[in-house]
Motif scaffolding. Structure first.
Motif, short mmCIF file in Angstrom:
data_model
loop_
_atom_site.label_atom_id
_atom_site.label_comp_id
_atom_site.label_asym_id
_atom_site.label_seq_id
_atom_site.Cartn_x
_atom_site.Cartn_y
_atom_site.Cartn_z
N ILE A 64 -16.87 -43.08 8.81
CA ILE A 64 -16.38 -44.08 9.77
C ILE A 64 -16.59 -45.47 9.17
O ILE A 64 -17.68 -45.78 8.70
CB ILE A 64 -17.13 -43.97 11.11
CG1 ILE A 64 -17.08 -42.55 11.64
CG2 ILE A 64 -16.56 -44.95 12.12
CD1 ILE A 64 -17.95 -42.32 12.86
N LEU A 122 -18.51 -51.14 14.46
CA LEU A 122 -17.18 -50.55 14.46
C LEU A 122 -16.15 -51.50 15.07
O LEU A 122 -14.99 -51.51 14.65
CB LEU A 122 -17.21 -49.24 15.26
CG LEU A 122 -16.08 -48.23 15.03
CD1 LEU A 122 -15.95 -47.90 13.55
CD2 LEU A 122 -16.33 -46.98 15.84
N CYS A 173 -14.80 -53.58 12.38
CA CYS A 173 -14.12 -52.92 11.26
C CYS A 173 -12.92 -52.05 11.66
O CYS A 173 -12.11 -51.70 10.81
CB CYS A 173 -15.12 -52.03 10.49
SG CYS A 173 -16.55 -52.90 9.86
N ASP A 174 -12.82 -51.69 12.94
CA ASP A 174 -11.78 -50.77 13.37
C ASP A 174 -10.92 -51.42 14.45
O ASP A 174 -11.43 -51.92 15.45
CB ASP A 174 -12.41 -49.48 13.91
CG ASP A 174 -11.36 -48.41 14.21
OD1 ASP A 174 -11.13 -47.57 13.34
OD2 ASP A 174 -10.80 -48.45 15.32
N THR A 175 -9.60 -51.43 14.25
CA THR A 175 -8.68 -52.10 15.17
C THR A 175 -8.73 -51.50 16.57
O THR A 175 -8.73 -52.22 17.57
CB THR A 175 -7.24 -52.02 14.63
OG1 THR A 175 -7.21 -52.53 13.30
CG2 THR A 175 -6.30 -52.81 15.50
N GLU A 176 -8.76 -50.18 16.65
CA GLU A 176 -8.77 -49.52 17.95
C GLU A 176 -10.00 -49.89 18.77
O GLU A 176 -9.90 -50.22 19.96
CB GLU A 176 -8.70 -48.00 17.76
CG GLU A 176 -8.74 -47.23 19.08
CD GLU A 176 -8.83 -45.72 18.87
OE1 GLU A 176 -9.09 -45.02 19.86
OE2 GLU A 176 -8.64 -45.27 17.72
N TYR A 177 -11.16 -49.84 18.14
CA TYR A 177 -12.40 -50.15 18.86
C TYR A 177 -12.50 -51.64 19.17
O TYR A 177 -13.05 -52.03 20.21
CB TYR A 177 -13.61 -49.68 18.05
CG TYR A 177 -13.89 -48.21 18.24
CD1 TYR A 177 -14.80 -47.77 19.19
CD2 TYR A 177 -13.21 -47.26 17.49
CE1 TYR A 177 -15.03 -46.42 19.38
CE2 TYR A 177 -13.43 -45.91 17.67
CZ TYR A 177 -14.35 -45.49 18.62
OH TYR A 177 -14.58 -44.15 18.81
N TYR A 231 -13.63 -38.79 9.49
CA TYR A 231 -12.98 -39.68 10.45
C TYR A 231 -11.59 -40.07 9.95
O TYR A 231 -11.43 -40.46 8.79
CB TYR A 231 -13.83 -40.93 10.65
CG TYR A 231 -13.16 -41.99 11.52
CD1 TYR A 231 -12.95 -41.76 12.88
CD2 TYR A 231 -12.78 -43.21 10.99
CE1 TYR A 231 -12.37 -42.71 13.68
CE2 TYR A 231 -12.18 -44.17 11.78
CZ TYR A 231 -11.97 -43.93 13.13
OH TYR A 231 -11.39 -44.88 13.91
N PRO A 281 -8.63 -42.70 11.19
CA PRO A 281 -8.28 -43.74 12.17
C PRO A 281 -6.98 -43.41 12.89
O PRO A 281 -6.08 -42.81 12.32
CB PRO A 281 -8.13 -45.00 11.30
CG PRO A 281 -8.84 -44.69 10.02
CD PRO A 281 -8.73 -43.22 9.82
#
Length: 390
Positions: free
Chosen positions: A268, A337, A340-344, A385, A387
């Motif tokens: 992740i 997260l 670093c992660d668009t969704e979260y 993981y 994305p």
């Protein structure tokens, strides 16, 4: 206590291998005398004081001949059960009676989980890191309170982007008063900043001017008070550096220990070995949780319910129970997260904007709860993981 709830007897033993052996001897003697094949042993959770006894009972060969189960009960659960009796006194005999009756009554937690030695070794490191981080946070807050006494305007104007950076700490430590800093030669102060920052300031002279301006507008202290403040600041800076150094040592040891436990959480983005280790060491074997909801509740990321008839309150609070170490690492990992992660990131900001107060705390808890579902899915299926694609 016998199966019908009547008393068999009570005795005390010391918390040692010898005392534990005597306890097993008494249990086996009672089982044999009543021709019983099953025994349930319960302990109220006492942190480190009960761990050795649990392992001893679980691994004892004499007790293994019987169908035995061992439970570690939450003190809150025991207290609630005790409250159903009227006016019970508080002593060791009554406490043991209440625990035994609670076990006989049923509706208790699953049998105690015995960690793999690798998980236990990792857990010792990650929990120590948790406590060191808590100590560092508390010490930094105390430091900010003291630095305001010496440089009131400098503390408020935030001249340094990092209050605890090398340059800032060197400045606070090496100049004995606001006057010394305010009226020293500008070029000397600029050279000092260049040296301590290793020439990382884009415009060190502008920073020096801002520091002197803030120093001149700060409150002045009597010399005796100023001397005491300097001593406290020196001690606090030394402690902060020591704690930061210890965190680096622990991070290295955690990363090395984690190599013994294959996992998919590090796939992740933003979840490195420290956060992965903190989560895995507290979860242990993921298969002991029947679903992701059980894992979320174990971590304390579940909400109370207030419902009656057609009414159900929308204002709910997080439960107060749960594993605080797992909750901490899940929340820290979720925050990483978000970066670093668009969704979260989108989910966090959506929840942040839904309310007018306590936005960050609420959004982080909900994001961490969403993250629990991901952790459970990756560990239960042992997959990497991927994305979500827009």
């Amino acid at each position: 206590m016998k199966p019908d709830g009547s008393k068999h007897g009570n005795f005390s033993v010391e918390n040692s291998p010898k005392g534990s052996a005597e306890l097993v001897k008494q249990i086996v003697k009672a089982l044999t005398s009543y021709h019983l094949t099953e025994v349930t042993v319960g302990l109220e959770s006492t942190g480190c004081y009960g761990n050795h006894l649990v392992y001893f009972l679980k691994e004892n060969a004499e007790l293994a001949k019987f169908n035995r189960s061992i439970h570690v009960l939450n003190p809150k659960q025991v207290k609630k059960f005790k409250d159903t009796y009227n006016d019970l006194q508080k002593n060791d005999y009554i406490d043991s009676f209440v625990i035994a009756d609670c076990l006989r009554f049923g509706r208790i937690n699953n049998e105690v989980y015995m960690d793999d030695a690798r998980f236990k070794a990792l857990q010792i490191l990650t929990r120590q890191r948790f406590f060191v981080v808590q100590s560092l946070t508390a010490e930094k807050q105390r430091f900010l309170n003291v630095i305001f006494k010496k440089y009131s305007s400098l503390a408020q104007n935030k001249v340094f982007s990092n209050t605890f950076g090398a340059s800032a700490l060197a400045l606070y430590e090496e100049f004995d008063s606001a006057d010394t800093l305010a009226y020293m030669d500008l070029h000397e102060l600029t050279d000092f900043l260049v040296k301590k920052s290793k020439n990382r300031f884009p415009d060190p002279e502008a920073v020096a001017k801002a520091i002197q301006k803030a120093a001149r507008s700060s409150y002045r202290l009597p010399k005796t008070v100023n001397d005491s403040v300097n001593q406290v600041l020196s001690s606090s800076i030394c402690l902060i550096r020591t704690l930061e150094h210890q965190i680096k040592i622990l991070d290295k040891a955690i990363a090395e220990q984690l190599e013994l436990i294959p996992n998919t959480l590090q796939s992740i983005p933003g979840i490195g070995p420290v956060y992965s280790a903190g989560i895995i060491s507290e979860i242990g074997d993921i298969h002991r949780f029947k679903n992701q909801s059980a894992l979320g509740k174990y971590a304390g990321l579940a909400w109370t319910q207030n419902q009656s008839g057609d009414y159900e309150s929308k204002n709910t609070k997080l439960i107060r129970s749960g594993n605080k170490f797992l909750k901490y690492y899940l929340c820290e990992a979720a925050l990483s997260l978000v970066r670093c992660d668009t969704e979260y990131s989108r989910f966090y900001h959506l929840k942040y904007n839904e309310v007018n107060k306590g936005q960050h705390k609420r959004a982080l808890a909900l994001t961490a709860r969403k993250f629990v579902r991901l952790v459970y899915a990756l560990l239960i299926d042992n997959k990497l993981y991927t994305p979500s694609e827009l």
